[in-house]
Design a protein around this motif. Structure first.
Motif, PDB file in Angstrom:
ATOM      1  N   ALA B 130       0.840  -1.211   0.000  1.00  0.00           N
ATOM      2  CA  ALA B 130       0.000   0.000   0.000  1.00  0.00           C
ATOM      3  C   ALA B 130       0.874   1.259   0.000  1.00  0.00           C
ATOM      4  N   GLU B 131       1.979   1.174   0.760  1.00  0.00           N
ATOM      5  CA  GLU B 131       2.889   2.318   0.846  1.00  0.00           C
ATOM      6  C   GLU B 131       3.579   2.560  -0.505  1.00  0.00           C
ATOM      7  N   LEU B 132       3.919   1.455  -1.182  1.00  0.00           N
ATOM      8  CA  LEU B 132       4.612   1.546  -2.474  1.00  0.00           C
ATOM      9  C   LEU B 132       3.748   2.216  -3.533  1.00  0.00           C
ATOM     10  N   ILE B 133       2.454   1.853  -3.550  1.00  0.00           N
ATOM     11  CA  ILE B 133       1.580   2.438  -4.571  1.00  0.00           C
ATOM     12  C   ILE B 133       1.004   3.773  -4.111  1.00  0.00           C
ATOM     13  N   GLY B 134       1.468   4.216  -2.930  1.00  0.00           N
ATOM     14  CA  GLY B 134       1.064   5.522  -2.430  1.00  0.00           C
ATOM     15  C   GLY B 134      -0.378   5.601  -1.981  1.00  0.00           C
ATOM     16  N   SER B 135      -0.900   4.453  -1.527  1.00  0.00           N
ATOM     17  CA  SER B 135      -2.282   4.435  -1.053  1.00  0.00           C
ATOM     18  C   SER B 135      -2.394   5.189   0.279  1.00  0.00           C
ATOM     19  N   PRO B 136      -3.464   6.009   0.448  1.00  0.00           N
ATOM     20  CA  PRO B 136      -3.627   6.728   1.718  1.00  0.00           C
ATOM     21  C   PRO B 136      -3.946   5.804   2.892  1.00  0.00           C
ATOM     22  N   ASP B 137      -4.392   4.562   2.573  1.00  0.00           N
ATOM     23  CA  ASP B 137      -4.758   3.629   3.647  1.00  0.00           C
ATOM     24  C   ASP B 137      -3.569   2.822   4.170  1.00  0.00           C
ATOM     25  N   ALA B 138      -2.366   3.102   3.636  1.00  0.00           N
ATOM     26  CA  ALA B 138      -1.209   2.305   4.039  1.00  0.00           C
ATOM     27  C   ALA B 138      -1.002   2.331   5.542  1.00  0.00           C
ATOM     28  N   VAL B 139      -0.762   1.169   6.109  1.00  0.00           N
ATOM     29  CA  VAL B 139      -0.545   1.068   7.549  1.00  0.00           C
ATOM     30  C   VAL B 139       0.952   1.008   7.806  1.00  0.00           C
ATOM     31  N   ALA B 140       1.462   1.925   8.616  1.00  0.00           N
ATOM     32  CA  ALA B 140       2.893   1.921   8.917  1.00  0.00           C
ATOM     33  C   ALA B 140       3.168   1.119  10.182  1.00  0.00           C
TER      34      ALA B 140
END
Lengths: 251, 227
Positions: B130-140
Motif C-alpha cells: 500500500a505504501e509503495l503504490i502511495g495508497s492513503p490507507d497504508a498502515v505503517a
C-alpha cells in the motif's frame, strides 16, 4: 520345526513389454516354512506346468543373496518384509497360514517389465559403462599395507562395494531415483587410492548417464537405504553430492 | 553454470540453497515477531524501518525471487519424479517405514504457499505494498493489524495450522538441505536430524507466540470474534 502352511499368491502376469498386465491368484498347499520364496515360486511353476499353464517368469541366479539377480516387490516391500535380505533369502515362515501374498515386478520408468515379474535392469549396466571403473590396469592384489589406507576408508569402501545392483533402491523410491546405486558405485572407487584419481570425472559421467536414462531426482526420503538388502547407507549419496558439486564448482 | 539446470544434482542444489536462505529469513522474521509480544512500540519501530525504504524493497524482491525459485523447482522436480516413477503403481502399496514428512514435502509446500497468500493479504498488502503504490490507507504501524487479526478465532487457528505444516516441512527440509549439499555422513546424519527438529520447533514456537499471546489476550478481554 517350521509348520506347513497354505497360501495364496497374487502374481503380476504380463505377456510382454507392450502387453497389458493383470494379477492372477494361485493357491499353494502345504508349503514348509523353511521353503525360500523362490523355491515357493518353483513349486508354483511346477504346479502350473502340470496344469498345462504358462509358468511365472522371474529373475534368479545364485540364490544365496550375492548376485543381485532376484527382484520382486512383495507385500509392499522390495525383497519382501524381512530386513537386509534378498528375495532368495526370504522364507515362507515370514507369512501366515491362509495369507495372500502379492508379488509384483519392480516399478520404475527406467526398469520396463520384460515379462511377468522380470524387469529390464540394463539401465544400471549403462551407468557403470559411463565410468564405474578404473581406466588403467592397476595390477594384481597389492601386498597388505604396501599402500596406506585408513581403516575408516577401507570399511566405507567395502560397505559401498557390498551393493549388488539389484535395483531395490529404485523400486522402493517414490521418485524412481538410482542415487543409492550410483553413489555406492562411485564411493567404492573414490575412497581408495586407485580410484581417487578419476573420482571427479567418474561422478560427473555417472550422474549424467543416470539423468539421461530417466531415473528420478533424490528427495532424501531414505526409502532406499531402509530397503537395501545390503544396508548401503545414504551417507554415500552425501559423498556423491559432495564430489559432484565439488567437481562442477572447480570446473 | 549450465549444470545447475540440466542435472538432477544441480536442480537439487538450487532447492537446498533457496531452502536454506528461506530458513534463515524465517529465523529473522520470527525474532521480529517475538519483539511484538514484549513491546508494541519496538515492533512498530521495526515496521517503520522495514517500510517502503529502498533496502526493504530490494530485500523483499530478493526474498520473493528465492521463494519463487524454491516453488518452481519443487514443482519441476515433483513432476519429473512422478514420470520417473512410471504410470504403474504398486498394488500392495509402499510399506517402507519412511518419515511421513519426507514423502509429502510437495503437499506440505502447497499448504504453506496457501498460508503465505493469506498472510501476505493480511499484512504485506496493507503495509509495504500500500505504501509503495502511495495508497492513503497504508498502515505503517503493524502492531495494530496483528492484534486485530488475532482477535479473530479463525485466523488464530489458520496460522497455527500453517505453522504446523511448516514444522513438518522443516523437520525434513533442514537436514535434507545439508544432505543435498554433501554435508552429511553416518555420524552427522543423527546430529543433523536432531538439529532439524530443533530448528523446526524453535521456528514453529517462535511464530506461534504472537497468535497465541494475542488470541488469549483478546479472549480474556472478551473481544474475540469468530472471524
Amino acid at each position: 520345526m517350521d509348520k506347513d502352511i497354505n497360501i495364496k499368491v497374487r502374481v503380476w502376469r504380463q505377456q510382454g513389454p507392450k502387453a497389458k498386465g493383470h494379477f492372477e491368484t494361485y493357491k499353494l498347499e502345504n508349503i514348509s516354512g523353511g521353503t525360500s520364496f523362490l523355491e515357493m515360486l518353483d513349486i508354483l511353476n511346477e504346479q502350473l506346468i502340470r496344469e498345462k499353464q504358462e509358468p511365472v517368469v522371474f529373475d534368479n541366479d545364485c540364490r544365496e543373496g550375492i548376485c543381485g539377480m532376484c527382484s520382486l516387490y512383495i507385500n509392499g516391500h522390495p525383497h519382501g518384509p524381512d530386513n537386509l535380505i534378498t528375495t532368495c533369502q526370504l522364507h515362507i515362515r515370514h507369512f501366515k497360514d491362509g495369507e495372500t501374498i502379492t508379488v509384483e515386478p519392480w516399478r520404475s520408468a527406467a526398469f520396463p517389465v520384460v515379462r511377468d515379474l522380470m524387469v529390464d535392469r540394463h539401465a544400471f549396466d549403462k551407468i557403470i559403462q559411463a565410468g564405474g571403473y578404473i581406466n588403467v590396469n592397476t595390477g594384481g592384489v597389492p601386498d597388505a599395507n604396501a599402500i596406506p589406507i585408513s581403516k575408516l576408508d577401507a570399511d566405507e569402501a567395502m560397505d559401498a562395494a557390498s551393493c549388488i545392483g539389484c535395483g531395490a533402491c529404485v523400486a522402493a523410491c517414490k521418485n524412481g531415483s538410482a542415487m543409492l546405486f550410483v553413489s555406492a558405485k562411485v564411493s567404492q572407487l573414490a575412497l581408495l587410492p586407485q580410484g581417487k584419481i578419476e573420482a571427479k570425472a567418474r561422478a560427473k559421467a555417472m550422474v549424467k548417464r543416470m539423468d539421461e536414462l530417466g531415473f528420478g531426482n533424490c528427495t532424501n526420503t531414505r526409502a532406499c537405504e531402509l530397503e537395501c538388502p545390503k544396508g548401503v547407507s545414504i551417507s554415500n549419496i552425501a559423498r556423491l553430492n559432495r564430489s559432484f558439486l565439488g567437481a562442477k564448482l572447480s570446473d | 553454470m549450465y549444470w545447475l539446470f540440466n542435472s538432477s544434482l544441480g536442480r537439487k542444489f538450487i532447492m537446498s540453497i533457496t531452502g536454506t536462505c528461506l530458513v534463515l529469513f524465517l529465523l529473522f522474521h520470527m525474532c521480529m515477531n517475538l519483539v511484538l509480544v514484549f513491546s508494541t512500540e519496538a515492533y512498530d519501530m521495526i515496521c517503520e524501518f522495514l517500510g517502503a525504504n529502498w533496502y526493504a524493497v530490494v530485500a523483499t524482491l530478493g526474498l520473493a525471487g528465492l521463494a519463487a525459485l524454491h516453488i518452481l523447482y519443487g514443482t519441476l522436480l515433483t513432476l519429473q519424479n512422478k514420470s520417473a516413477r512410471g504410470s504403474q503403481g504398486y498394488s500392495s502399496g509402499n510399506k517402507t517405514k519412511t518419515e511421513w514428512s519426507a514423502k509429502n514435502m510437495y503437499v506440505l509446500g502447497l499448504f504453506i504457499l496457501l498460508g503465505l497468500v493469506i498472510h501476505l493479504c493480511n499484512f504485506w498488502y496493507k503495509m509495504q505494498f500500500a505504501e509503495l503504490i502511495g495508497s492513503p490507507d497504508a498502515v505503517a504501524a503493524g502492531s495494530g493489524l496483528v492484534i486485530e487479526l488475532f482477535s479473530k478465532a479463525v485466523y488464530v487457528v489458520i496460522y497455527l495450522l500453517w505453522l504446523f505444516a511448516l514444522w513438518f516441512h522443516l523437520t525434513h527440509g533442514v537436514w535434507s538441505a545439508f544432505q543435498t549439499l554433501g554435508w552429511n555422513n553416518k555420524t552427522w546424519y543423527r546430529r543433523l536430524h536432531g538439529i532439524s527438529c530443533i530448528v523446526a520447533t524453535i521456528i514453529a514456537i517462535g511464530f506461534a507466540a504472537a497468535p497465541i499471546y494475542f488470541g488469549v489476550e483478546s479472549l480474556l478481554n472478551g473481544i474475540m470474534t469468530l472471524y
